[in-house]
Design an enzyme around this catalytic site. Structure first.
Site, short mmCIF file in Angstrom:
data_model
loop_
_atom_site.label_atom_id
_atom_site.label_comp_id
_atom_site.label_asym_id
_atom_site.label_seq_id
_atom_site.Cartn_x
_atom_site.Cartn_y
_atom_site.Cartn_z
N LYS A 52 -19.20 -8.18 -33.13
CA LYS A 52 -18.43 -8.57 -31.62
C LYS A 52 -18.79 -7.79 -29.95
CE LYS A 52 -15.45 -10.99 -34.87
NZ LYS A 52 -14.43 -11.09 -35.66
N GLN A 96 -8.44 -8.62 -36.79
CA GLN A 96 -9.81 -8.81 -37.55
C GLN A 96 -8.88 -9.16 -38.73
OE1 GLN A 96 -13.21 -8.66 -37.41
NE2 GLN A 96 -13.28 -9.43 -38.92
N ASP A 119 -9.22 -17.11 -31.42
CA ASP A 119 -9.59 -17.83 -32.98
C ASP A 119 -9.10 -18.72 -33.27
OD1 ASP A 119 -11.62 -15.85 -33.83
OD2 ASP A 119 -10.29 -14.23 -35.07
#
Ligand code: NDP
Length: 283
Positions: A52, A96, A119
């Protein structure tokens, strides 16, 4: 023989567009910053965070990595997220997953400001997906939609079968296909006679996590087959859920693993970070 859907080249185009828009925003004095919170030392999570960061660098998004001790208390982690929520320089926040077992994942995800939830995992954004009015599309299912679109085949009226019903892939995937007027069936580990559903799918999406799970005799001739799975094969190599060699002889279109859905997930994350910055700037 199926046509290959090249996730790498499609994701490169998305990232190039993001890069241009990020540069334009910079000219107006607006930077885009994505905060990535990593708790602990899980090797796979470290690789995902690194990928990322590399993608952010490529498109000009500032990546702020916050690495926390795996023994951090829940209240300390919630306080870190609260500070990111109120920091006007941070546009997107990503925690994460998975988190260490002592931390309540749902509580942590729910604490992210929905306007920074790139997300699209928090309940507000999940609810918006349900009513088809979302700010952010969840990255993996959104990437899958782009892959389907790249074939030129419309989802409208097609029989779509999603294998897997997780909150991060299967369920939102089904909802996005339904929002595109697909006729959607969601299959899972309790589904009886799975093949009878998959053989009827014009669009088949597998998000199971078992290598060589989808075999050629489960696939309708000419179908679009999208493989979300990331698994380790017998020799330790990365492979998907689909028995690629067999299925490619039957399907009309197929995604490879690696090089299919994976790169799209990261590209869509970059798109969401850019969108978050635009939304915050306009509000
Ligand atoms: P989960 O383990 O959360 O979900 C797996 C799903 O598969 C469950 O709904 C489960 O059913 C179903 N399932 C398991 N066994 C069977 C079976 N025998 N028959 C039918 N259905 C079955 O996984 P995720 O959704 O998080 O991920 C799925 C895969 O996608 C993994 O390989 C993961 O690594 C990969 N992934 C890839 C991404 C990418 O960017 N390419 C992003 C995210 C995930 P039940 O609910 O009944 O248990």
């Amino acid at each position: 023989m199926a046509q290959l859907i090249d996730g790498r080249s499609i994701s490169d185009k998305i990232k190039n567009n993001v890069k241009i828009e990020v540069e334009n925003l910079k000219k107006s004095g607006i930077g885009v910053c994505l905060a990535v919170v990593l708790v602990g030392n899980d090797p796979a999570s470290k690789i995902y965070v690194k990928n990322k960061r590399i993608a952010c660098e490529k498109v000009g998004i500032v990546s702020k990595e916050i690495v926390l001790d795996e023994k951090i208390s829940e209240s300390e982690l919630l306080s870190v997220i609260s500070n990111l929520n109120t920091d006007s320089k941070i546009n997107g926040i990503l925690v994460q997953l998975p988190l260490p077992k002592h931390l309540n994942e749902t509580k942590v995800i729910n604490s992210i400001d929905p306007l920074k939830d790139v997300d699209a995992f928090c309940p507000v954004n999940v609810g918006k997906i349900m009513i088809g009015k979302c700010d952010f599309l969840p990255c993996t299912p959104a990437g899958v939609l782009d892959l389907i679109d790249s074939t030129g085949v419309s989802v409208c009226g097609k029989n779509c079968v999603v294998i897997g019903r997780s909150n991060i892939v299967g369920k939102p995937m089904a909802m996005l296909l339904l929002n595109r007027s697909g006729t959607v069936t969601v299959c899972h580990s309790r589904t009886k006679d799975l093949k009878s559903f998959t053989q009827n799918a014009d669009i088949l999406i597998s998000a199971v996590g078992i290598s060589k799970f989808v075999k050629a005799d489960m696939v309708k001739p000419g179908a679009i087959v999208i493989d979300v799975g990331i698994n380790r094969g017998e020799n330790g190599q990365i492979c998907g859920d689909v028995d690629f060699e067999g299925v490619k002889e039957v399907a009309g279109y197929i995604t490879p693993v690696p090089g299919g859905v994976g790169p799209m997930t990261i590209a869509k994350l970059m798109e969401n970070a850019l969108k978050a910055a635009k939304i915050q700037f306009e509000s």
